[in-house]
Design a protein around this motif. Structure first.
Motif, PDB file in Angstrom:
ATOM      1  N   VAL A 260      22.729  27.392  65.885  1.00  0.00           N
ATOM      2  CA  VAL A 260      23.576  26.582  66.434  1.00  0.00           C
ATOM      3  C   VAL A 260      23.654  25.604  67.222  1.00  0.00           C
ATOM      4  CG1 VAL A 260      25.200  28.731  65.932  1.00  0.00           C
ATOM      5  CG2 VAL A 260      24.438  28.568  68.407  1.00  0.00           C
ATOM      6  N   VAL A 261      22.814  25.789  68.221  1.00  0.00           N
ATOM      7  CA  VAL A 261      22.623  25.195  69.288  1.00  0.00           C
ATOM      8  C   VAL A 261      22.491  23.152  68.806  1.00  0.00           C
ATOM      9  CG1 VAL A 261      21.003  23.619  70.988  1.00  0.00           C
ATOM     10  CG2 VAL A 261      20.934  26.413  70.499  1.00  0.00           C
ATOM     11  N   VAL A 262      22.243  22.800  67.378  1.00  0.00           N
ATOM     12  CA  VAL A 262      21.812  21.961  66.483  1.00  0.00           C
ATOM     13  C   VAL A 262      22.503  21.412  65.362  1.00  0.00           C
ATOM     14  CG1 VAL A 262      19.125  21.452  67.849  1.00  0.00           C
ATOM     15  CG2 VAL A 262      20.145  22.613  65.405  1.00  0.00           C
ATOM     16  N   THR A 281      25.955  29.330  55.638  1.00  0.00           N
ATOM     17  CA  THR A 281      25.678  30.402  55.860  1.00  0.00           C
ATOM     18  C   THR A 281      25.627  31.872  55.588  1.00  0.00           C
ATOM     19  OG1 THR A 281      26.953  31.360  57.712  1.00  0.00           O
ATOM     20  CG2 THR A 281      24.674  29.312  58.312  1.00  0.00           C
ATOM     21  N   ALA A 282      26.929  31.345  54.571  1.00  0.00           N
ATOM     22  CA  ALA A 282      27.960  32.326  53.446  1.00  0.00           C
ATOM     23  C   ALA A 282      27.099  33.087  52.196  1.00  0.00           C
ATOM     24  CB  ALA A 282      28.855  32.196  53.040  1.00  0.00           C
ATOM     25  N   LEU A 296      16.056  22.892  51.107  1.00  0.00           N
ATOM     26  CA  LEU A 296      16.707  23.088  51.243  1.00  0.00           C
ATOM     27  C   LEU A 296      15.969  23.314  53.155  1.00  0.00           C
ATOM     28  CD1 LEU A 296      18.444  25.891  52.765  1.00  0.00           C
ATOM     29  CD2 LEU A 296      16.711  27.552  51.161  1.00  0.00           C
ATOM     30  N   LEU A 297      16.358  23.087  54.288  1.00  0.00           N
ATOM     31  CA  LEU A 297      16.002  23.107  55.671  1.00  0.00           C
ATOM     32  C   LEU A 297      16.601  25.277  55.998  1.00  0.00           C
ATOM     33  CD1 LEU A 297      14.956  23.016  57.716  1.00  0.00           C
ATOM     34  CD2 LEU A 297      16.477  21.929  59.038  1.00  0.00           C
ATOM     35  N   ILE A 298      15.302  25.759  56.681  1.00  0.00           N
ATOM     36  CA  ILE A 298      15.882  27.468  57.088  1.00  0.00           C
ATOM     37  C   ILE A 298      15.087  27.185  58.729  1.00  0.00           C
ATOM     38  CG2 ILE A 298      15.149  29.544  57.226  1.00  0.00           C
ATOM     39  CD1 ILE A 298      15.494  29.484  54.288  1.00  0.00           C
ATOM     40  N   ASN A 299      15.809  26.757  59.687  1.00  0.00           N
ATOM     41  CA  ASN A 299      15.698  27.317  60.823  1.00  0.00           C
ATOM     42  C   ASN A 299      16.136  28.178  61.489  1.00  0.00           C
ATOM     43  OD1 ASN A 299      16.270  26.135  63.725  1.00  0.00           O
ATOM     44  ND2 ASN A 299      16.167  24.448  62.964  1.00  0.00           N
ATOM     45  N   PHE A 300      14.957  28.775  61.907  1.00  0.00           N
ATOM     46  CA  PHE A 300      15.858  30.593  62.788  1.00  0.00           C
ATOM     47  C   PHE A 300      15.438  30.320  64.410  1.00  0.00           C
ATOM     48  CE2 PHE A 300      12.014  31.490  63.810  1.00  0.00           C
ATOM     49  CZ  PHE A 300      11.244  32.650  62.632  1.00  0.00           C
ATOM     50  N   GLY A 301      16.582  29.061  64.280  1.00  0.00           N
ATOM     51  CA  GLY A 301      16.862  28.877  66.057  1.00  0.00           C
ATOM     52  C   GLY A 301      16.972  29.946  66.888  1.00  0.00           C
ATOM     53  N   THR A 302      18.775  30.844  65.956  1.00  0.00           N
ATOM     54  CA  THR A 302      19.187  31.755  66.783  1.00  0.00           C
ATOM     55  C   THR A 302      18.709  32.485  65.557  1.00  0.00           C
ATOM     56  OG1 THR A 302      21.035  30.580  66.134  1.00  0.00           O
ATOM     57  CG2 THR A 302      20.701  30.766  68.707  1.00  0.00           C
ATOM     58  N   ILE A 303      18.775  33.417  65.325  1.00  0.00           N
ATOM     59  CA  ILE A 303      18.579  34.073  64.385  1.00  0.00           C
ATOM     60  C   ILE A 303      19.120  35.073  63.888  1.00  0.00           C
ATOM     61  CG2 ILE A 303      16.940  35.610  62.659  1.00  0.00           C
ATOM     62  CD1 ILE A 303      14.561  35.397  64.267  1.00  0.00           C
ATOM     63  N   THR A 304      20.560  34.824  63.371  1.00  0.00           N
ATOM     64  CA  THR A 304      21.719  35.567  62.572  1.00  0.00           C
ATOM     65  C   THR A 304      22.352  36.008  60.959  1.00  0.00           C
ATOM     66  OG1 THR A 304      23.250  33.372  63.210  1.00  0.00           O
ATOM     67  CG2 THR A 304      22.941  35.401  64.797  1.00  0.00           C
ATOM     68  N   ASP A 305      21.376  34.790  60.694  1.00  0.00           N
ATOM     69  CA  ASP A 305      21.765  34.626  59.208  1.00  0.00           C
ATOM     70  C   ASP A 305      20.614  35.176  58.466  1.00  0.00           C
ATOM     71  OD1 ASP A 305      24.729  33.901  59.395  1.00  0.00           O
ATOM     72  OD2 ASP A 305      22.960  31.982  60.171  1.00  0.00           O
ATOM     73  N   LYS A 306      19.641  36.359  58.481  1.00  0.00           N
ATOM     74  CA  LYS A 306      18.499  36.276  58.207  1.00  0.00           C
ATOM     75  C   LYS A 306      18.919  36.711  56.634  1.00  0.00           C
ATOM     76  CE  LYS A 306      15.993  40.234  58.377  1.00  0.00           C
ATOM     77  NZ  LYS A 306      15.503  41.560  58.826  1.00  0.00           N
ATOM     78  N   ASP A 307      19.445  37.487  56.065  1.00  0.00           N
ATOM     79  CA  ASP A 307      19.460  37.599  55.039  1.00  0.00           C
ATOM     80  C   ASP A 307      20.172  36.624  53.489  1.00  0.00           C
ATOM     81  OD1 ASP A 307      20.092  40.553  55.710  1.00  0.00           O
ATOM     82  OD2 ASP A 307      21.741  40.946  55.395  1.00  0.00           O
TER      83      ASP A 307
END
Length: 522
Positions: A260-262, A281-282, A296-307
């Motif tokens: 969410v920061v970036v 993210t849905a 596709l870029l997966i950046n998990f700086g704030t891990i809220t959408d793992k699924d």
């Protein structure tokens, strides 16, 4: 013995109306190359009858028959071999009972198991469970795709074959095969499958799909190992310029599940380069988005959408779409380490990008430490060797950012010396690198998949589907733009630097990249 498609029977899984022998024969017709009879709940007489009937069918198709656990049954029907678990009869005892030439296989879950199997002189090992499975109750931890490679490396210099088992089906087979290769290049000799065939109403077609997948992968693996691309500085620079033009001509979609920061600045950087961002993210959207050309870029700086990350990565792999993984702060907490491992075992990244602390955490190296999302310490003593080995291990392109950036595909290592210190003074500068890398990889992918394209220029041929050039291009785009921004008279600090950086990405010209890029091929 050909172990490429090793079928382990499971009569309890048969669908309604399907007889065991009918199912087995169809599986053999579909390409099964070895059969193991596993009957954990049958009495001796029933097991013996099933084994005899199975042997007749296997002999008809010239396929070896292996008996699980029961040496007496194997001897009674003169089977081709036995398979022993860690709690079954020890191999050295089994060898005193079995005739010369009878194959012995052993289940292995860790390095101690493999070393003992080598010491005992077995013919093959079954490595697993690679994925979660409902076929049997697991008594050992799941290894995961990325855990297979180190066990395979222990077999270097031996004649022992290896198959992977546990949860392998048509959805997981290619990920299993691609990820289960040791850093030295030791690959699996086969896949062991239970429910995908045993529970199928059409076992012949189920077996055929798996066999085709295995053979296609082996062919691709052999071709890849025979083809060594030689890079030089000018070729790389020209390739990057080619990709910049493709991005601006084709406007690829860059799907970003990011922190969410970036979100805002990553979207603006994507637009500035000429691509189109979507920050979705849905989980319900993941399949549809994977079908749109891009990356596709997966950046998990704030891990809220793992699924959603898991689904998006799976669908991107299916669509053969570039997947860039940015494990932000992976070394900061155990939760992040566990999540990164789960993601990387589930799907295959095209590029993994991180700072030294993050990459060290992925490699389980203590040479560099992480402090939140930052790195601490003096750095790697030999960064080129480290990044090459990490790329080999993860079977992808690895990018390590810092004052000097390092990029490798496991063979070639490229050192990049562009950038300015002020780049590290803005929030999410590393995340912006991930965005730029994904954008350039999308350009490479578009060239590779464009229908009816002409051979093109030499640089175009090089960059088609080339994730190494894509990764280098993304790093150079941001670091060269940072240099241009830092030199502007209207930049007085980090607050004025960020908008100037976006401006310079927007204005980035081929000649600027060519003249400024500091590229060294090691």
């Amino acid at each position: 013995m050909d172990l490429s498609l090793y079928f382990v029977t499971g009569r309890e899984l048969l669908p309604p109306g399907k007889e065991y022998l009918e199912s087995l024969e169809e599986a053999l017709q579909g390409g099964v190359t070895a059969v193991q009879i596993r009957e954990k709940n049958s009495d001796t007489l029933e097991f013996l009858q099933i084994a005899r009937q199975s042997k007749i069918l296997c002999m008809k198709y010239n396929v070896p028959l292996i008996i699980n656990d029961r040496i007496d049954i194997a001897l009674a029907i003169q089977a081709n071999g036995v398979h022993l678990g860690q709690t079954d009869m020890p191999v050295h005892v089994a060898k005193t009972l079995l005739p010369t030439g009878m194959v012995i296989g052993v289940s292995c879950n860790n390095m101690d198991h493999v070393r003992k199997a080598i010491e005992d002189g077995v013919d093959y090992i079954g490595i697993g469970a690679v994925w979660g499975t409902t076929t049997k109750e697991l008594t050992n931890p799941i290894i995961g795709v990325r855990g297979v490679g180190s066990l395979l490396q222990a077999l270097d210099g031996t004649f022992i074959k290896a198959v992977a088992i546990g949860g392998i089906n048509s959805s997981t087979v290619l990920r299993t095969l691609h990820g289960s290769v040791s850093p030295s290049g030791h690959r699996l000799d086969g896949i062991a499958v239970v429910s995908q065939i045993a529970a199928s109403a059409t076992p012949r077609s189920a077996a055929q799909r798996l066999k085709d997948s295995f053979e296609a992968w082996v062919h691709g693996f052999d071709v890849q190992n025979q083809t060594v691309q030689v890079y030089d500085v000018e070729t790389i620079k020209n390739g990057v310029v080619e990709l910049l033009q493709v991005i601006r001509d084709k406007n690829p979609l860059i799907h970003q599940i990011t922190n969410v920061v970036v979100t805002n600045q990553s979207a603006n950087a994507t637009l500035a380069l000429g691509a189109s961002p979507i920050m979705a993210t849905a989980s319900e959207e993941m399949h549809d988005l994977s079908r749109i050309p891009g990356a596709l870029l997966i950046n998990f700086g704030t891990i809220t959408d793992k699924d959603s990350m898991i689904l998006a990565g799976k669908y991107a792999n299916e669509a053969q779409k570039p997947l860039v993984f940015d494990p932000v702060g992976v070394g900061a907490t155990q939760f992040r380490k566990t999540t990164a491992s789960e993601l990387l075992n589930t799907w295959q990244a095209s590029v993994i990008k991180g700072n030294p602390g993050e990459m060290a955490a992925l490699a389980n190296s203590k040479e560099v430490q992480a402090k939140g999302v930052d790195s601490v310490g003096s750095g790697f003593a030999d960064p080129a060797s480290f990044i090459r080995e990490l790329a080999k291990k993860e079977r992808c392109v690895a990018v390590m950012t810092g004052p000097t950036d390092w990029v490798s595909d496991g063979t070639t290592v490229v050192k990049l010396d562009n950038g300015r210190k002020i780049l590290g003074d803005i929030t999410g500068s590393g995340c912006l690198v991930g965005t730029c890398v994904a954008t350039f990889c999308a350009g490479a992918s578009l060239l590779a998949t464009a229908p009816g394209t002409n051979p093109g220029t030499e640089s175009e041929k090089l960059v088609r589907g080339n994730m190494l050039i894509g990764a280098i291009g993304g790093v150079l785009a941001l670091t060269v733009a940072a240099e241009c921004a830092a030199e502007r008279s209207d930049v007085h600090g980090s607050g004025t630097f960020l908008p100037a950086l976006i401006d310079e990405l927007y204005k980035l010209k081929p000649e600027t990249l060519l003249s400024r890029a500091k590229v060294h091929v090691l």
